[in-house]
Design a protein around this motif. Structure first.
Motif, PDB file in Angstrom:
ATOM      1  N   LEU A   1       0.825  -1.213   0.000  1.00 12.61           N
ATOM      2  CA  LEU A   1       0.000   0.000   0.000  1.00 12.61           C
ATOM      3  C   LEU A   1       0.859   1.263   0.000  1.00 12.61           C
ATOM      4  O   LEU A   1       0.614   2.201  -0.756  1.00 12.61           O
ATOM      5  CB  LEU A   1      -0.916   0.011   1.230  1.00 12.61           C
ATOM      6  CG  LEU A   1      -2.154  -0.874   1.126  1.00 12.61           C
ATOM      7  CD1 LEU A   1      -2.831  -0.991   2.486  1.00 12.61           C
ATOM      8  CD2 LEU A   1      -3.125  -0.266   0.114  1.00 12.61           C
ATOM      9  N   SER A   2       1.867   1.261   0.846  1.00 14.82           N
ATOM     10  CA  SER A   2       2.691   2.461   0.977  1.00 14.82           C
ATOM     11  C   SER A   2       3.445   2.750  -0.332  1.00 14.82           C
ATOM     12  O   SER A   2       3.428   3.872  -0.826  1.00 14.82           O
ATOM     13  CB  SER A   2       3.672   2.290   2.137  1.00 14.82           C
ATOM     14  OG  SER A   2       4.535   3.383   2.196  1.00 14.82           O
TER      15      SER A   2
ATOM     16  N   TRP B   1       6.585   9.783  -0.459  1.00 20.04           N
ATOM     17  CA  TRP B   1       6.238  10.155  -1.823  1.00 20.04           C
ATOM     18  C   TRP B   1       7.146  11.205  -2.436  1.00 20.04           C
ATOM     19  O   TRP B   1       7.382  11.181  -3.642  1.00 20.04           O
ATOM     20  CB  TRP B   1       4.759  10.538  -1.953  1.00 20.04           C
ATOM     21  CG  TRP B   1       4.396  11.917  -1.468  1.00 20.04           C
ATOM     22  CD1 TRP B   1       3.941  12.255  -0.244  1.00 20.04           C
ATOM     23  CD2 TRP B   1       4.453  13.136  -2.212  1.00 20.04           C
ATOM     24  NE1 TRP B   1       3.730  13.601  -0.158  1.00 20.04           N
ATOM     25  CE2 TRP B   1       4.032  14.166  -1.358  1.00 20.04           C
ATOM     26  CE3 TRP B   1       4.825  13.460  -3.513  1.00 20.04           C
ATOM     27  CZ2 TRP B   1       3.977  15.494  -1.747  1.00 20.04           C
ATOM     28  CZ3 TRP B   1       4.765  14.801  -3.905  1.00 20.04           C
ATOM     29  CH2 TRP B   1       4.345  15.803  -3.038  1.00 20.04           C
TER      30      TRP B   1
ATOM     31  N   LEU C   1       2.145   6.497  -6.850  1.00 21.52           N
ATOM     32  CA  LEU C   1       1.008   7.149  -7.518  1.00 21.52           C
ATOM     33  C   LEU C   1       1.027   8.663  -7.280  1.00 21.52           C
ATOM     34  O   LEU C   1       0.952   9.462  -8.224  1.00 21.52           O
ATOM     35  CB  LEU C   1      -0.291   6.553  -6.960  1.00 21.52           C
ATOM     36  CG  LEU C   1      -1.516   6.669  -7.840  1.00 21.52           C
ATOM     37  CD1 LEU C   1      -1.335   5.809  -9.080  1.00 21.52           C
ATOM     38  CD2 LEU C   1      -2.764   6.228  -7.071  1.00 21.52           C
ATOM     39  N   ILE C   2       1.157   9.043  -6.022  1.00 13.63           N
ATOM     40  CA  ILE C   2       1.135  10.476  -5.698  1.00 13.63           C
ATOM     41  C   ILE C   2       2.359  11.171  -6.296  1.00 13.63           C
ATOM     42  O   ILE C   2       2.258  12.252  -6.896  1.00 13.63           O
ATOM     43  CB  ILE C   2       1.088  10.681  -4.165  1.00 13.63           C
ATOM     44  CG1 ILE C   2      -0.192  10.061  -3.598  1.00 13.63           C
ATOM     45  CG2 ILE C   2       1.158  12.154  -3.814  1.00 13.63           C
ATOM     46  CD1 ILE C   2      -0.260  10.033  -2.087  1.00 13.63           C
TER      47      ILE C   2
ATOM     48  N   GLY D   1       2.760   1.662  -3.330  1.00 13.26           N
ATOM     49  CA  GLY D   1       1.787   1.987  -4.382  1.00 13.26           C
ATOM     50  C   GLY D   1       1.352   3.442  -4.292  1.00 13.26           C
ATOM     51  O   GLY D   1       1.380   4.180  -5.286  1.00 13.26           O
ATOM     52  N   LEU D   2       0.996   3.870  -3.081  1.00 10.88           N
ATOM     53  CA  LEU D   2       0.523   5.248  -2.916  1.00 10.88           C
ATOM     54  C   LEU D   2       1.634   6.269  -3.150  1.00 10.88           C
ATOM     55  O   LEU D   2       1.420   7.299  -3.789  1.00 10.88           O
ATOM     56  CB  LEU D   2      -0.069   5.425  -1.507  1.00 10.88           C
ATOM     57  CG  LEU D   2      -1.422   4.744  -1.297  1.00 10.88           C
ATOM     58  CD1 LEU D   2      -1.814   4.759   0.176  1.00 10.88           C
ATOM     59  CD2 LEU D   2      -2.499   5.453  -2.121  1.00 10.88           C
ATOM     60  N   CYS D   3       2.830   5.943  -2.628  1.00 15.91           N
ATOM     61  CA  CYS D   3       3.974   6.853  -2.828  1.00 15.91           C
ATOM     62  C   CYS D   3       4.218   7.044  -4.324  1.00 15.91           C
ATOM     63  O   CYS D   3       4.413   8.156  -4.808  1.00 15.91           O
ATOM     64  CB  CYS D   3       5.249   6.288  -2.201  1.00 15.91           C
ATOM     65  SG  CYS D   3       5.317   6.488  -0.437  1.00 15.91           S
TER      66      CYS D   3
ATOM     67  N   VAL E   1       3.570   7.241   3.812  1.00 11.86           N
ATOM     68  CA  VAL E   1       3.346   7.803   2.481  1.00 11.86           C
ATOM     69  C   VAL E   1       3.763   9.275   2.465  1.00 11.86           C
ATOM     70  O   VAL E   1       4.432   9.743   1.544  1.00 11.86           O
ATOM     71  CB  VAL E   1       1.867   7.639   2.070  1.00 11.86           C
ATOM     72  CG1 VAL E   1       1.581   8.408   0.791  1.00 11.86           C
ATOM     73  CG2 VAL E   1       1.525   6.174   1.893  1.00 11.86           C
ATOM     74  N   TRP E   2       3.387   9.981   3.524  1.00 11.33           N
ATOM     75  CA  TRP E   2       3.763  11.397   3.624  1.00 11.33           C
ATOM     76  C   TRP E   2       5.284  11.558   3.526  1.00 11.33           C
ATOM     77  O   TRP E   2       5.792  12.468   2.891  1.00 11.33           O
ATOM     78  CB  TRP E   2       3.242  11.947   4.958  1.00 11.33           C
ATOM     79  CG  TRP E   2       3.640  13.364   5.240  1.00 11.33           C
ATOM     80  CD1 TRP E   2       3.048  14.493   4.785  1.00 11.33           C
ATOM     81  CD2 TRP E   2       4.748  13.791   6.044  1.00 11.33           C
ATOM     82  NE1 TRP E   2       3.715  15.596   5.265  1.00 11.33           N
ATOM     83  CE2 TRP E   2       4.757  15.205   6.031  1.00 11.33           C
ATOM     84  CE3 TRP E   2       5.732  13.119   6.778  1.00 11.33           C
ATOM     85  CZ2 TRP E   2       5.713  15.947   6.720  1.00 11.33           C
ATOM     86  CZ3 TRP E   2       6.676  13.859   7.462  1.00 11.33           C
ATOM     87  CH2 TRP E   2       6.655  15.253   7.426  1.00 11.33           C
TER      88      TRP E   2
END
Lengths: 438, 331
Positions: free
Chosen positions: B113-114, B205, B120-121, B116-118, B201-202
């Motif tokens: 998840l981390s 990214w 993507l953002i 993937g989100l990193c 993620v913060w």
């Protein structure tokens, strides 16, 4: 130029290789030497409101010691959360201080590493004899049948701190003496954003101290007589359920306290957000947070029924700090002199007054200043109704395993999930199975 | 290994080519020139050996020993226990193995998840920032703040924000927006997984943003112009030009992010302390707990070795798959 460069590369290589071989050297196994008789390093635990406060208290005393003996003491004050790891690292590397503070509940665990100087008859004689110390404090210096691994320095006990004004407003005349009284008072005091009692639900050490006392009150222990873990016996389960139920069922502890681990419950009490606090030697801390000494009262921690005493009326652990000497010190004689100095009657009065603790040395304890107010309660508790935490080699792991199980149960209570006898038992069984097997 | 070839080749050339006396003068200089890069590399190699390989070997040795508090002072004397530390770690019916397996799955879910989100953002932000607009420089600098902040300072700020009673997160979600019925717990219980993910993620990214932005600089503008002429919209341009061109960059980026996130110790440790809540029990903290909190360094070492093997396999398979993909793409 090239030659210089080659020489530099060579020098770096040689120094690195030396480092490699030094790493492989291992630690010495001897009993210390006097190779460096003029200096000592001292790791002090953080006792006061901050590290700076501790330095201000200790440095003048260390200067006094230097004047007397010509030995310079290099001081480092270490915060609580780091202390055990620092000691373990020092033990592994053999590169530790000469003298250090240990939490007295860790005595037997650290004794098992063999890194601390044993306090046999001869060593005790060098600091004035074993008889100078209070028996209950000596009970937390190592496993039974072995020479103590440390010497008591500061003694503490749990007490019930209560806010006089909030009690008066709620029409409660005197502090609760039993848990039923406490729950009844807590219910009266809770409401309008205020709560009856504070707790540090996410701090495993704080949790373990309370549930150990509750277990004693249920006639239970967490270890069998021969030192094997026995966490999930019926008495222990009832004890832990009773403690967590103060939040889960009785609702006298705020759910938010389930995530407290940085002494926030002391701040809440100082600010008047909670009316009661179970804490050890909180006076100095409360005053540093602006709470005047006459605005709160200090009473013995409640028991199941009757008055505090021995066996099922136990209401505190023997809390405190011990002074230990690293076995591989380069100044073993100086270290003993320093321990003698720190445990002298005169120094004991100075230090224990500054940290609002009780001297474990009989000569200092009899001083009038330790017989009044909060100190009198703590002193009586230590003398009559406090017991030592289990003095077994696995004590440190037990603190973490069971303390963490209680932390998880508090999290359940805070989230509104039921805390049942079965869920407590399951958590304790799991904690026990995670203990190292030998 | 490559040293042999030029060293052998050199005299050949000399012997066949130049006058008799030159090799005598030249050879020392040439050897020095050939050896110098290796000499310069030597300190780094030795440091690498010291910092990584020596501890790794020690860790492997420890994993075969019964290393508890009784032996940590002189760990060499700890008795050998064969494979028993490994057996305890992988016995998934017993609590230690079960807890390790649980922690492993939590870590896998968290990492996927981390990362993937990193990605993507980071990619979305990088593509967005390709166009010039007023305040782009400032925004780009702001984006990099989480990456530039010291981890401890950043995460401890999050701890304050996630607090149940006085935290900013509950203040916004509950008091201001009214999204939650009552203030939630973020640092204990099940939500701790979400809290951990948000912080990770913060923190992560901006790195993806930085790398993708660098990758975007290498895509010729003409390709987009040609595509636009052919009538391709923004999405088609991203799908057909941007993403395929970023492929080599993404391969490295995803692998690096995966390894960093999987092994992240600082974030959970600062957020939750020595013992993490069940829902956020990442494997790095779990192994730390087995070693330094339970003082069972042998089992902790065995768990570390198992983790190392797993990451080696994952990295190997990943590199194999991506390099095969690239070969077929090149053909």
């Amino acid at each position: 130029m090239r030659r210089i460069r080659a020489a530099a590369v060579g020098a770096v290589t040689v120094s690195l290789l030396t480092a490699v071989t030094a790493c492989g050297g291992g630690s010495s196994t001897g009993g210390g030497s006097n190779d460096s008789p003029k200096t000592l390093t001292y790791w002090a635990s953080n006792q006061g409101a901050s590290i700076e406060v501790d330095k201000k208290v200790l440095q003048p005393e260390l200067d006094k010691f230097e004047k007397q003996t010509g030995i310079e003491v290099k001081l480092e004050v270490i915060p609580w959360p780091d202390l055990l790891n620092r000691i373990l690292t020092a033990t592994t590397s053999g590169q530790g201080p000469d003298v250090l503070n240990i939490g007295n509940t860790w005595s037997a665990s650290l004794q098992a590493t063999g890194a601390l100087l044993p306090w046999d008859e001869k060593n005790f004689t060098a600091i004035g004899g074993k008889e100078r110390f209070v028996d209950s404090a000596l009970g937390s210096t190592g496993a039974q049948g072995q020479d103590p691994a440390a010497v008591p320095l500061y003694s503490m006990a749990y007490a019930l701190y209560y806010n006089k004004k909030l009690f008066a407003d709620a029409g409660i005349a005197k502090p609760p003496a039993t848990w039923d009284d406490l729950v009844a008072a807590g219910k009266k005091l809770s409401g309008d954003g205020k709560w009856g009692l504070g707790a540090e639900g996410s701090n495993p050490s704080e949790n373990i101290h309370h549930v150990f006392v509750f277990a004693k009150q249920h006639g239970a222990d967490f270890f069998t007589a021969d030192g094997k873990p026995d966490f999930a016996n019926d008495g222990a389960v009832d004890a832990i359920k009773q403690y967590v139920d103060l939040m889960a069922k009785d609702k006298v502890i705020a759910p938010g306290n389930a995530e407290y681990a940085q002494n926030q419950s002391v701040s809440d009490f100082a600010k008047g957000k909670t009316a009661m606090l179970l804490w050890q030697s909180a006076s100095a801390n409360l005053e540093s947070q602006g709470m005047s000494a006459d605005s709160y009262g200090v009473a013995p921690v409640p028991v199941q029924s009757g008055a505090p005493g021995t066996d099922k009326q136990v209401n505190s652990i023997v809390a405190g700090i011990n002074l230990a000497v690293f076995k591989n010190t380069d100044n073993v004689d100086g270290a003993k002199k320093f321990v003698k100095f720190m445990t002298s009657d005169e120094e004991q009065k100075v230090l224990n007054t500054a940290f609002s603790s009780i001297p474990p040395v009989k000569g200092a304890q009899s001083d009038a200043s330790f017989n009044a107010g909060a100190n009198a309660v703590l002193k009586d508790t230590l003398a009559q109704s406090a017991v030592a935490m289990p003095q077994v080699a696995d004590e440190s792991q037990f603190e973490t395993a069971v303390g963490t199980a209680v932390k998880d149960l508090f999290a359940d209570a805070a989230a509104g999930r039921p805390v049942t006898t079965d869920s407590v038992k399951a958590a304790l069984e799991k904690a026990q199975q995670q203990m190292p097997t030998k | 290994m490559t040293t042999a070839a030029p060293a052998e080749a050199a005299p050949h050339k000399n012997a066949s080519g130049s006058a008799e006396q030159t090799p005598r003068f030249r050879r020392p200089g040439r050897i020095r020139r050939i050896a110098l890069p290796y000499l310069l590399l030597l300190p780094a190699l030795i440091l690498e050996l010291l910092v990584h390989l020596v501890p790794m070997v020690i860790g492997i040795v420890m994993s075969f020993k019964e290393l508890t508090q009784f032996y940590i002072r002189d760990w060499g004397t700890a008795p050998w226990t064969g494979l028993s530390n490994y057996q305890v770690s992988v016995d998934f019916d017993a609590p230690v193995g079960e807890a390790l397996l649980h922690s492993f799955f939590v870590t896998i879910a968290f990492t996927l998840l981390s990362v993937g989100l990193c990605w993507l953002i980071g990619t979305a932000a990088a593509i967005y920032m390709q166009d010039t607009f007023r305040g782009r420089g400032l925004l780009r600098a702001l984006f990099l703040v989480p990456y530039a902040l010291p981890v401890y300072a950043a995460v401890i700020t999050w701890v304050f924000m996630f607090q149940h009673d006085n935290g900013l997160v509950n203040h916004v979600l509950h008091d201001q927006l009214g999204i939650t019925d009552k203030p939630s717990f973020w640092l204990i219980g099940d939500n701790s997984f979400v809290a951990l993910l948000v912080v990770s993620v913060w923190k992560g990214w901006p790195f993806a943003f930085l790398i993708v932005m660098a990758g975007l600089q290498n895509i010729p503008k003409e390709q987009y112009e040609a595509a636009a002429l052919d009538g391709a919209g923004m999405w088609q341009q991203i799908r057909r030009i941007t993403l395929p061109s970023l492929r080599p960059v993404n391969q490295v980026l995803v692998l690096v992010l995966f390894l960093w996130t999987f092994n992240d110790f600082n974030t959970p440790y600062v957020l939750f302390g020595r013992t993490a809540p069940q829902a956020a029990d990442l494997i790095s903290v779990h192994i730390y707990q087995a070693s330094f909190v339970t003082w069972n360094f042998g089992t902790g070492s065995a768990m570390s070795v198992l983790l190392l093997l797993f990451l080696l396999v994952v990295t190997g398979v990943y590199l194999l798959l991506t390099s095969r993909g690239r070969k077929t793409a090149d053909v």
